[in-house]
Scaffold this motif. Structure first.
Motif, mmCIF file in Angstrom:
data_model
loop_
_atom_site.group_PDB
_atom_site.id
_atom_site.type_symbol
_atom_site.label_atom_id
_atom_site.label_comp_id
_atom_site.label_asym_id
_atom_site.label_seq_id
_atom_site.Cartn_x
_atom_site.Cartn_y
_atom_site.Cartn_z
ATOM 1 N N GLN A 124 61.569 27.192 53.740
ATOM 2 C CA GLN A 124 60.404 27.954 53.804
ATOM 3 C C GLN A 124 59.494 27.602 52.713
ATOM 4 N N SER A 125 60.079 26.897 51.576
ATOM 5 C CA SER A 125 59.251 26.412 50.590
ATOM 6 C C SER A 125 58.535 24.951 51.007
ATOM 7 N N MET A 126 59.348 24.364 51.812
ATOM 8 C CA MET A 126 58.864 23.110 52.283
ATOM 9 C C MET A 126 57.636 23.412 53.606
ATOM 10 N N LYS A 127 57.721 24.536 54.238
ATOM 11 C CA LYS A 127 56.746 24.848 55.112
ATOM 12 C C LYS A 127 55.488 25.310 54.476
ATOM 13 N N LEU A 128 55.434 25.596 53.324
ATOM 14 C CA LEU A 128 54.312 25.889 52.463
ATOM 15 C C LEU A 128 53.574 24.515 51.923
ATOM 16 N N ALA A 129 54.348 23.584 51.893
ATOM 17 C CA ALA A 129 53.728 22.310 51.600
ATOM 18 C C ALA A 129 53.895 21.295 52.828
ATOM 19 N N LYS A 130 53.962 21.933 54.016
ATOM 20 C CA LYS A 130 53.929 21.170 55.213
ATOM 21 C C LYS A 130 52.989 19.967 55.302
ATOM 22 N N ALA A 131 51.718 20.292 54.911
ATOM 23 C CA ALA A 131 50.862 19.364 55.109
ATOM 24 C C ALA A 131 51.138 17.955 54.183
ATOM 25 N N LYS A 132 51.526 18.303 53.181
ATOM 26 C CA LYS A 132 51.468 17.337 52.133
ATOM 27 C C LYS A 132 52.807 16.493 52.252
ATOM 28 N N LEU A 133 53.812 17.082 52.880
ATOM 29 C CA LEU A 133 55.348 16.306 53.183
ATOM 30 C C LEU A 133 54.999 15.579 54.402
ATOM 31 N N ASN A 134 54.190 16.284 55.367
ATOM 32 C CA ASN A 134 54.088 15.414 56.674
ATOM 33 C C ASN A 134 53.132 13.927 56.357
ATOM 34 N N LYS A 135 52.211 14.044 55.342
ATOM 35 C CA LYS A 135 51.268 13.018 55.162
ATOM 36 C C LYS A 135 52.337 12.102 54.612
ATOM 37 N N ARG A 136 53.344 12.344 53.599
ATOM 38 C CA ARG A 136 54.192 11.464 52.829
ATOM 39 C C ARG A 136 54.969 11.005 53.767
ATOM 40 N N PHE A 137 55.496 11.632 54.911
ATOM 41 C CA PHE A 137 56.456 11.293 55.777
ATOM 42 C C PHE A 137 55.923 10.113 56.637
ATOM 43 N N ARG A 138 54.575 10.582 57.024
ATOM 44 C CA ARG A 138 53.911 9.283 57.733
ATOM 45 C C ARG A 138 53.508 8.262 56.812
ATOM 46 N N ALA A 139 53.392 8.274 55.890
ATOM 47 C CA ALA A 139 53.011 7.047 54.928
ATOM 48 C C ALA A 139 54.139 6.349 54.823
ATOM 49 N N ARG A 140 55.371 6.834 54.800
ATOM 50 C CA ARG A 140 56.658 6.127 54.580
ATOM 51 C C ARG A 140 56.966 5.364 55.838
ATOM 52 N N VAL A 141 56.866 6.006 57.038
ATOM 53 C CA VAL A 141 56.983 5.340 58.266
ATOM 54 C C VAL A 141 55.997 4.006 58.339
ATOM 55 N N LEU A 142 54.871 4.382 58.186
ATOM 56 C CA LEU A 142 53.806 3.506 58.271
ATOM 57 C C LEU A 142 54.057 1.928 57.428
ATOM 58 N N GLU A 143 54.606 2.315 56.018
ATOM 59 C CA GLU A 143 55.126 1.433 54.999
ATOM 60 C C GLU A 143 56.085 0.535 55.802
#
Length: 156
Positions: A124-143
């Motif tokens: 639930q706490s991750m859902k509150l920060a989902k946009a930020k976490l999704n951005k970091r996830f995508r950045a890691r996969v891109l890297e």
């Protein structure tokens, strides 16, 4: 809770598959971040479906363990890893689609499901920060994708 992304890589599917299945490299990377990784009941040969790992790490000030298992493995299409930790079930899917002889699409998906009340609170706490976490996830996969692409260009 799901995270997913896709990246197109200028490299053949076999080359990309060799890099996304470099489990020894992933183990070394986890060790550099302070985790303790050990393969269960198998030597250090090439992983196959059924290969398991025990991973110990520190998260949010507590020592945690993750039991991960390679549940599906089909070269050069992709694989699936399932993991269980502290009441949370994690499924990671890696899929490769060959777009042309020298271009491959990498699809990465992570699905988190809670099995306990405390895990629900974490998700639930991750859902509150989902946009930020999704951005970091995508950045890691891109890297990771860019590293594969660069390695292919240098090796040609």
């Amino acid at each position: 809770m799901k995270f997913s992304t896709r990246e197109d890589i200028e490299a053949p599917a076999d080359y990309v598959f060799a890099h996304v299945t470099d489990f020894a490299g992933f183990e070394r990377r986890a060790l550099r971040y302070g985790a303790q990784v050990s393969r269960v009941g198998q030597d250090q040969g090439a992983p196959t479906a059924g290969t398991e790992w025990e991973i110990a790490f520190k998260f949010r000030g507590r020592n945690r363990t993750l039991d991960a298992k390679l549940t599906e493995f089909s070269a050069p299409v992709g694989y699936q890893v399932t993991g269980v930790t502290d009441g949370m079930h994690i499924v990671t899917d890696i899929e490769l689609v060959s777009l042309s002889p020298t271009r491959t699409r990498l699809l990465v998906g992570v699905d988190l499901r809670s099995k306990s009340f405390t895990a629900r609170l974490v998700i639930q706490s991750m859902k509150l920060a989902k946009a930020k976490l999704n951005k970091r996830f995508r950045a890691r996969v891109l890297e990771f994708s860019e590293d594969i692409e660069e390695g292919y260009r240098k090796g040609q």
